[in-house]
Design a protein around this motif. Sequence first.
Motif, short mmCIF file in Angstrom:
data_model
loop_
_atom_site.label_atom_id
_atom_site.label_comp_id
_atom_site.label_asym_id
_atom_site.label_seq_id
_atom_site.Cartn_x
_atom_site.Cartn_y
_atom_site.Cartn_z
N LEU A 556 -4.28 13.11 28.55
CA LEU A 556 -4.80 14.10 29.48
C LEU A 556 -6.02 14.78 28.88
CD1 LEU A 556 -1.37 15.64 30.57
CD2 LEU A 556 -2.75 13.96 31.81
N THR A 557 -7.08 14.91 29.65
CA THR A 557 -8.33 15.50 29.16
C THR A 557 -8.73 16.68 30.05
OG1 THR A 557 -9.61 13.93 30.47
CG2 THR A 557 -9.09 13.31 28.18
N VAL A 559 -8.36 19.76 29.53
CA VAL A 559 -7.26 20.74 29.60
C VAL A 559 -7.79 22.14 29.31
CG1 VAL A 559 -5.05 21.42 28.62
CG2 VAL A 559 -5.56 18.99 28.96
N GLU A 562 -2.52 25.32 27.67
CA GLU A 562 -1.20 24.70 27.56
C GLU A 562 -0.14 25.78 27.71
OE1 GLU A 562 -0.79 22.36 24.05
OE2 GLU A 562 -2.67 21.29 24.34
N GLY A 583 2.42 24.30 23.60
CA GLY A 583 1.88 23.43 22.56
C GLY A 583 2.12 23.99 21.17
N PRO A 654 4.04 20.78 26.26
CA PRO A 654 3.26 21.69 27.09
C PRO A 654 3.16 21.22 28.54
CG PRO A 654 1.79 20.24 25.90
CD PRO A 654 3.19 19.86 25.48
N MET A 656 0.28 20.91 30.79
CA MET A 656 -1.17 20.87 30.64
C MET A 656 -1.83 21.36 31.92
SD MET A 656 -1.48 19.72 27.60
CE MET A 656 -2.01 18.36 26.58
N MET A 658 -5.10 22.18 34.17
CA MET A 658 -6.48 21.78 34.35
C MET A 658 -7.06 22.44 35.59
SD MET A 658 -5.72 17.88 33.28
CE MET A 658 -3.95 18.09 33.34
N ALA A 665 3.32 17.32 29.99
CA ALA A 665 3.08 16.34 28.92
C ALA A 665 4.34 16.05 28.13
CB ALA A 665 1.98 16.85 27.99
#
Length: 675
Positions: A556-557, A559, A562, A583, A654, A656, A658, A665
């Motif tokens: 996953l990007t 982000v 968390e 996280g 976490p 995540m 966005m 996750a």
Amino acid sequence: MGRLNRLLRPRSIAVIGGGVWCANVIEQCRKVGFQGDIWPVHPTKPEVGGLATYPSIETLPSAPDASFIGVNRNVTIEAVAALSAVGAGGAICFASGFREASAELLDGAALEQALLEAAGDMPIIGPNCYGLLNLLDGAALWPDQHGTTRCDSGVAIITQSSNIAINLTMQRRGLPVAYVVTAGNQAQTGLAEIGQALLEDSRVTALGLHIEGIGDLRAFEALARRATELGKPIVALKIGRSDQARAATISHTASLAGSDAGARALLRRLGIGQVDDLSAFLEALKLLHITGPLSSNRIASASCSGGEASLMADAAHTYQIDFPPLTPTQSDGLRAALGPKVALANPLDYHTYIWGDAAAMTATFTALLQGDLSLGIVVLDFPRTDRCDGAEWDLVIDSVEATMTATGRPMGILASLTDTMPEAVAQDLMARGIVPFSGMKEAMAAIDLAANLPAMTTDALFLEPPADKGSTLSEAEAKSALAQFGLRVPGADRAISPETAAAVADSVGFPVVLKGEGVAHKTEAGAVALGLSTASQVETAARAMPTDSFLVEEMLTAVLAELLVGVTHDPAHGYVLTLAAGGTLTEILKDSRSLLVPASRTHIRAALEQLRIAPLLAGYRGAAPADMNAVLDAIDAIQSYVMANPVAEIEVNPLMVMADRAVAADALIRTGGET
């Protein structure tokens, strides 16, 4: 008062036993001016406490409204059975050695069951309790000294500790106390039922609860609901902050959601104000008795010392209390009253130019209380009466009273030290409708409570318990289960060797995250690798992990933040929903808020906004804001799963977050209490 009416407001009292405790009950009834009949019962003594005895309960002139049973635990059961048989209104069971002593006495639980069977439908309070004081009507089923006096209206106090009850009666803060009741071990009649009965008395203005443990949560909900209907606030002092609700340590949630978190969430949900010490407890009850809940947290303060003004500002700093800046109307009025030499501010240092001038002080306080304020305070420490003349201080009191009349706003006089608010002064202030605050810190805690009482949540708590035994689901199993209720999870597949993990990564699509299955706290155990971009990297990372099975997920990007979202079953309070920084920050920041299931989206959003990482969700330093609806949807999905499948514990950490979605996750589910 229903079932407890005769016991709480008796017109006849039986005192059963011949010891000093029973003689004390008779003495205390005389001291508070009890006007009804008092009937000592003893098989051999001719008199107790100066009154002729009856040889048995069956020989009493009629069924007593209330009875104090001051004999040993075995004879207590016999007395309760006899009282129930003659139709008595209720009894105080003084003896100990029942269920509360099960660890020390093997027969404690059995004797308590026998006591309950003996009572039948007759209400009993205790066992292991001191009893009750009714200072409105004058009745004292109380075996010791106390410091209360009669009153026409006041607050009711219930505590599970008899000694704390005695201590509270000795207060010198001017608080009128209508009832004091000790609940003991609540074998039959709990705090909630007693509290509801006391609130039904029109002369009771507020209720104070010292709580060691909450038994019947549904009864507590009913108490809070009735208090809301009657418009009578409740203040609670809940002990036990150091205890954990559960011993499990497989998740971060378990360490964050201790019994204190559950208790605080419960009290907030029920609209009950909470304090952390006995002094604040008394000050809050005092304020609520006079003013009721405050309309806002906006207050004004005046003192004749810059040091006191600064202390006031500092004392309020850690609370949700606002000293709003002066408006032009306030400033103009204050300038007219004080002249050009005084710097105008809130809190106000009005200097000593007007000291002793009642008209000027009234004009000053009246000007200060213009605008949108819920309370005005004048800081005033009173001199020792044995060494000083306090006549000029009386002028300040008169000016505060005149200001209240002119503005229609509630006011308090605050002594910065508890030592400098004499009891006689406090009682005089109460009689005038002025709140006599004793101590700055305690006063700020009381104001914070009265200004920020939460509204009761109308949805009933979810209390269905999890299974006694269960299992811990794998991450893949947990995610699959939660996904069925709408939780968004990453694209993923499982692998049973490093080689197959590399092949699976090709199908998932690079970059990927590799996780070792069957490992708690994966980061600490070296069982997670992020951002792997080739099959070779995946295989190498897998071989280094302490496991033979793996989960390969999309990376996953973008982000923004968390979060940890967890639910634990707390037998004392229900299901605790924990929202926290997630996280690797979870243990470092310990940044969490707790609610109870089911929690509304409104309350969840408010809790998220209180986290220290909230700016990340709002869009920090030019970053895009988080998709809060997606976050709320994710939390709703987790709650929905719990309510459909009561479990011991769930943790998504976490989650995540966005700009356009929120994805779990990692996930953990423990289905039952034992694995």
